[in-house]
Enzyme design. Structure first.
Site, PDB file in Angstrom:
ATOM      1  N   THR B   1       1.514  -4.302   9.732  1.00 23.51           N
ATOM      2  CA  THR B   1       1.008  -5.509  10.420  1.00 23.51           C
ATOM      3  C   THR B   1       1.296  -6.757   9.604  1.00 23.51           C
ATOM      4  OG1 THR B   1      -0.852  -4.296  11.329  1.00 23.51           O
ATOM      5  CG2 THR B   1      -1.062  -6.676  11.294  1.00 23.51           C
ATOM      6  N   THR B  52      -5.715  -7.119   7.870  1.00 25.12           N
ATOM      7  CA  THR B  52      -4.808  -5.979   8.054  1.00 25.12           C
ATOM      8  C   THR B  52      -5.491  -4.747   7.487  1.00 25.12           C
ATOM      9  OG1 THR B  52      -2.604  -5.078   7.546  1.00 25.12           O
ATOM     10  CG2 THR B  52      -3.630  -6.434   5.844  1.00 25.12           C
TER      11      THR B  52
END
Lengths: 184, 141
Positions: B1, B52
């Site tokens: 991500t 994240t």
């Protein structure tokens, strides 16, 4: 006070930072900068956790999640489980600009993306197909099921709910195990 | 991500994320990244944040929203990020996660949850003091 403008991003995805900065420098808005920075990672498949060809689901399909938020208007566009469209952040930007919704999901989000001119294409690659095959060969380990039969920590599915009264299965198969190898 | 925060010299903010989620997820699973206030959050009057990690855990605590609300009260960005990580740690001590924080004056910070296999979190910074993107690392708490 720290010096503005500022670009920050998770992980050492340098090209994304550079792209966002360049967008600002050429007169782009903060939204343009976020979109261009994240799109670089989608194209470059940053460490396999962004963009096509990574993190196949149990069926072997790669689906994408993205969001973009404007801190001035508090407007947001987002897509969840987007299928068969590579530029997820670009679709999220269209949700922000061309709808009053916040989040579109799944197959219908793909239809919205096609109406906005995005290409419908396979997001799998040899790498994601190999990842999926290896996972199947490992009896589908790890997975995110619990309290099911057959025992999800040993077998592949399909699974059914464990009959009531049977002893609880340890629900931490993957939860909170500090597994840093698969994450969002 | 990838989670990204951008603050323009005029003070306008934006934030965003993009990810292909969790490997071998159950089809239909959506993580924290596209959830406003979890994957990312931006508010010109307070700052911006992005997260994240294990999205199934993170999204229950809205880390990005919470970090921005701490900064709205004047909390330093690094402390705001650490407070968010600590809040989740209480319930899920072994969760995998990291948060980036920036306030509207351009100060920034980050924090992460320490695991045997995750002791430092690295992120990218570019501002007018630097002539190129610069990688920075924080020790996890």
């Amino acid at each position: 006070p720290g010096p503005l403008p500022l670009v920050l991003n998770t992980w050492p995805f340098r090209n994304a930072t550079e792209a966002a900065w360049r967008t600002l420098a050429s007169g782009g808005s903060p939204l343009d900068a976020v979109e261009s920075g994240c799109a670089v990672c989608e194209r470059e498949q940053c460490d396999g956790t962004v963009g096509f060809g990574g993190s196949p689901d149990e069926f072997g399909e790669t689906t994408l999640d993205a969001m973009i938020m404007d801190g001035t208007t508090m407007d947001v566009g987002a897509v969840g489980a987007l299928r068969r469209v590579k530029n997820a952040i670009g679709v999220a930007r269209k949700v922000l600009e061309y709808t009053t919704h916040t989040l579109l999901a799944g197959e219908s989000a793909t239809k919205f993306a096609e109406s906005m001119g995005f290409v419908n294409e396979d997001l799998s690659t040899n790498a994601s197909r190999a990842l999926h095959s290896a996972w199947l060969a490992r009896n589908c380990q790890p997975n995110y099921w619990r309290n099911v039969v057959p025992d999800a920590s040993t077998y592949c599915g399909p699974y059914k709910p464990k009959p009531p009264g049977v002893s609880e299965q340890d629900g931490t198969t993957c939860k909170g195990t500090g597994d840093t190898h698969s994450h969002d | 991500t990838i989670g990204m925060i951008v603050i323009h010299k005029t003070g306008h903010t934006a934030a965003g994320t993009s990810t292909n989620g969790l490997k071998f997820k159950i089809p239909g699973r959506v993580g924290d990244s596209p959830v406003p206030g979890s994957g990312a959050y931006a508010d010109d009057t307070a700052g911006a944040a992005a997260a994240t990690g294990d999205g199934d855990t993170l999204m229950r605590f809205l880390p990005s929203y919470q970090a921005v609300e701490y900064m709205r009260r004047g909390v330093d960005p690094t402390i705001a990020c650490q407070k968010v990580i600590s809040r989740i740690q209480k319930y899920f001590p072994k969760f995998f996660g990291a948060v980036l924080c920036a306030n509207v004056t351009g100060n920034y910070g980050a924090a992460c949850n320490k695991l045997p296999t995750f002791t430092q979190f690295s992120f990218m910074v570019y501002n007018s003091l630097k002539n190129q993107p610069t990688e920075e690392k924080v020790d996890c708490i």
